[in-house]
Design a protein around this motif. Structure first.
Motif, short mmCIF file in Angstrom:
data_model
loop_
_atom_site.label_atom_id
_atom_site.label_comp_id
_atom_site.label_asym_id
_atom_site.label_seq_id
_atom_site.Cartn_x
_atom_site.Cartn_y
_atom_site.Cartn_z
N VAL A 132 41.71 44.25 48.63
CA VAL A 132 40.50 44.33 47.82
C VAL A 132 39.31 44.09 48.74
CG1 VAL A 132 39.19 43.33 45.92
CG2 VAL A 132 41.67 43.53 45.75
N SER A 133 38.38 45.04 48.78
CA SER A 133 37.21 44.91 49.65
C SER A 133 36.03 45.65 49.04
CB SER A 133 37.50 45.47 51.05
OG SER A 133 37.67 46.87 51.00
N ALA A 134 34.83 45.27 49.45
CA ALA A 134 33.63 45.91 48.94
C ALA A 134 33.58 47.39 49.30
CB ALA A 134 32.39 45.20 49.47
N LYS A 135 34.11 47.73 50.45
CA LYS A 135 34.07 49.12 50.91
C LYS A 135 35.25 49.93 50.40
CE LYS A 135 33.64 51.94 55.10
NZ LYS A 135 33.52 51.92 56.59
N GLY A 136 36.44 49.37 50.48
CA GLY A 136 37.64 50.13 50.15
C GLY A 136 37.93 50.24 48.66
N THR A 137 37.62 49.20 47.92
CA THR A 137 37.86 49.20 46.47
C THR A 137 36.61 48.65 45.77
OG1 THR A 137 38.92 47.03 46.64
CG2 THR A 137 40.38 48.94 46.64
N PRO A 138 35.52 49.39 45.79
CA PRO A 138 34.25 48.86 45.29
C PRO A 138 34.27 48.49 43.81
CG PRO A 138 34.08 51.22 45.72
CD PRO A 138 35.37 50.77 46.32
N THR A 139 35.01 49.24 42.99
CA THR A 139 35.05 48.91 41.56
C THR A 139 35.80 47.61 41.33
OG1 THR A 139 34.96 51.26 40.97
CG2 THR A 139 35.69 49.72 39.28
N ALA A 140 36.93 47.46 42.01
CA ALA A 140 37.70 46.22 41.89
C ALA A 140 36.87 45.03 42.37
CB ALA A 140 39.00 46.32 42.69
N TRP A 141 36.20 45.21 43.48
CA TRP A 141 35.34 44.16 44.04
C TRP A 141 34.27 43.74 43.03
CZ3 TRP A 141 35.37 41.24 48.40
CH2 TRP A 141 34.17 40.64 48.81
N LYS A 142 33.62 44.75 42.43
CA LYS A 142 32.57 44.47 41.46
C LYS A 142 33.15 43.80 40.22
CE LYS A 142 31.12 47.72 38.72
NZ LYS A 142 30.46 48.93 38.15
N LEU A 143 34.26 44.32 39.72
CA LEU A 143 34.85 43.78 38.50
C LEU A 143 35.23 42.31 38.68
CD1 LEU A 143 37.44 45.48 36.18
CD2 LEU A 143 37.88 43.19 37.03
N LEU A 144 35.86 41.97 39.78
CA LEU A 144 36.30 40.59 39.98
C LEU A 144 35.12 39.64 40.13
CD1 LEU A 144 39.34 41.30 42.31
CD2 LEU A 144 39.39 40.66 39.90
N HIS A 145 34.06 40.08 40.77
CA HIS A 145 32.89 39.22 40.88
C HIS A 145 32.12 39.12 39.56
CE1 HIS A 145 33.59 39.55 45.27
NE2 HIS A 145 33.13 38.33 45.24
N LYS A 146 32.16 40.17 38.76
CA LYS A 146 31.54 40.08 37.44
C LYS A 146 32.31 39.10 36.55
CE LYS A 146 29.52 43.63 35.48
NZ LYS A 146 29.19 44.96 34.93
N ILE A 147 33.63 39.04 36.72
CA ILE A 147 34.41 38.04 36.00
C ILE A 147 33.96 36.64 36.40
CG2 ILE A 147 36.71 37.01 35.84
CD1 ILE A 147 37.86 39.81 35.76
N GLU A 148 33.67 36.43 37.67
CA GLU A 148 33.18 35.10 38.10
C GLU A 148 31.88 34.75 37.40
OE1 GLU A 148 31.72 31.69 40.06
OE2 GLU A 148 30.65 33.59 39.87
N LEU A 149 31.01 35.73 37.26
CA LEU A 149 29.75 35.49 36.56
C LEU A 149 29.98 35.23 35.08
CD1 LEU A 149 27.59 38.21 38.36
CD2 LEU A 149 27.41 35.73 38.64
N ASP A 150 30.94 35.94 34.48
CA ASP A 150 31.29 35.65 33.09
C ASP A 150 31.86 34.25 32.94
OD1 ASP A 150 30.55 37.99 31.65
OD2 ASP A 150 32.28 39.05 32.45
N GLY A 151 32.57 33.78 33.97
CA GLY A 151 33.07 32.41 33.93
C GLY A 151 31.94 31.41 33.81
N ARG A 152 30.81 31.68 34.44
CA ARG A 152 29.62 30.84 34.27
C ARG A 152 29.08 30.92 32.86
NH1 ARG A 152 26.58 29.78 39.00
NH2 ARG A 152 27.52 30.85 40.74
N THR A 153 28.94 32.16 32.37
CA THR A 153 28.34 32.38 31.06
C THR A 153 29.13 31.65 29.98
OG1 THR A 153 27.50 34.55 31.73
CG2 THR A 153 27.73 34.16 29.38
N VAL A 154 30.45 31.75 30.06
CA VAL A 154 31.30 31.15 29.03
C VAL A 154 31.56 29.67 29.32
CG1 VAL A 154 33.57 31.27 27.93
CG2 VAL A 154 32.35 33.38 28.53
N GLY A 155 31.67 29.31 30.59
CA GLY A 155 32.09 27.96 30.94
C GLY A 155 30.98 26.93 31.04
N THR A 156 29.76 27.35 31.35
CA THR A 156 28.70 26.37 31.53
C THR A 156 28.31 25.64 30.24
OG1 THR A 156 27.81 27.54 33.46
CG2 THR A 156 26.32 26.05 32.32
N PRO A 157 28.20 26.31 29.10
CA PRO A 157 27.85 25.56 27.88
C PRO A 157 28.81 24.42 27.53
CG PRO A 157 27.41 27.87 27.56
CD PRO A 157 28.15 27.77 28.85
#
Length: 266
Positions: free
Chosen positions: A119-144
């Motif tokens: 998994v890499s930003a260059k080789g699998t850009p969609t997977a890279w984006k999806l996994l990092h967006k999940i991290e951001l969702d973890g903030r959205t759901v987990g911070t409250p």
């Protein structure tokens, strides 16, 4: 070894108290990216939000409260913290440090190795984006729920070793539920869906990554279990989002053609 320590420590705690009534790049390695709960946070690639709106899930309404201070579960949690300090400097300690690194590639490397796909930003850009967006969702759901329950982290009030530097975020970012555990379990579930033949290894790693938070000394076991539960709910909710469904389908195609990662060891 860690599971044995957890069981033994819980038994000791319970037995001893039977009468008693959880910029554009990411932060530097070793720090916790959750230390800034307000304002736009940029994941690698410049993303500032995940798939879920803040109103998509209410973590503080979903989750039960953490163990009551001084109660049996709380004492067992603290016994685990004390016992796992003995792992300082061990190979398992070093893996916990790698699992801590959600933003700079360390944790993703472990998942790449588990599914035998790079998994890499260059080789699998969609997977890279999806996994990092999940991290951001973890903030959205987990911070409250973190803010609502405001459970203090295990290293506060003592100077025992932990696997990351002792920084201010340990005081300002609450312990329950564990955000890293949310993200690791969510990654394990989503990647198992994308590469089902590697589900055993991915789910095992998802569990290990949560355990790493206890080994690191930055969370209690009950924080980790709460994080896994909330992370699973987050993934279920994400499947209702068209943007997630589109990226998941594209990620499956990417990973089907991705090469095996290098440097994974035996």
């Amino acid at each position: 070894m860690f599971r044995i320590l957890m069981t033994a420590c819980a038994a000791v705690a319970l037995a001893s108290c039977v009468a008693a009534p959880m910029s554009n790049s990411g932060p530097a390695p070793g720090s916790d990216p959750r230390q800034a709960p307000t304002g736009a946070v940029r994941a690698p690639g410049g993303q500032t939000q995940g798939y879920l709106a803040p109103t998509a899930l209410s973590g503080k309404d979903i989750m039960p409260p953490p163990p009551a201070p001084g109660g049996l579960y709380d004492q067992a949690d603290r016994a685990n913290y004390d016992a796992t300090r003995a792992l300082e400097g061990s190979p398992r300690w070093k893996l916990a440090q790698q699992d801590n690194d959600l933003w700079n590639g360390g944790a993703l490397k472990r998942f790449s190795c588990a599914m035998d796909r790079e998994v890499s930003a260059k080789g699998t850009p969609t997977a890279w984006k999806l996994l990092h967006k999940i991290e951001l969702d973890g903030r959205t759901v987990g911070t409250p729920p973190k803010n609502f329950f405001d459970r203090k982290r295990p290293p506060l009030g003592n100077d025992k070793p932990i696997c990351v530097p002792r920084e201010k975020w340990l005081e300002t970012n609450a312990s329950y539920p564990s955000g890293h555990s949310m993200v690791a379990w969510a990654w394990a579930l989503v990647l198992s869906e994308a590469v089902p033949e590697k589900a055993d290894a991915l789910l095992k790693l998802g569990i290990e990554s949560g355990d790493s938070r206890v080994i690191c000394g930055v969370h209690f076991p009950s924080d980790v279990e709460a994080g896994r539960s909330l992370g699973a709910g987050m993934v279920a909710r994400m499947h209702a989002e068209p943007a997630f469904q589109k990226d998941l389908a594209a990620m499956k195609r990417e990973l089907a053609k991705a090469p095996a990662p290098e440097g994974c060891g035996a």
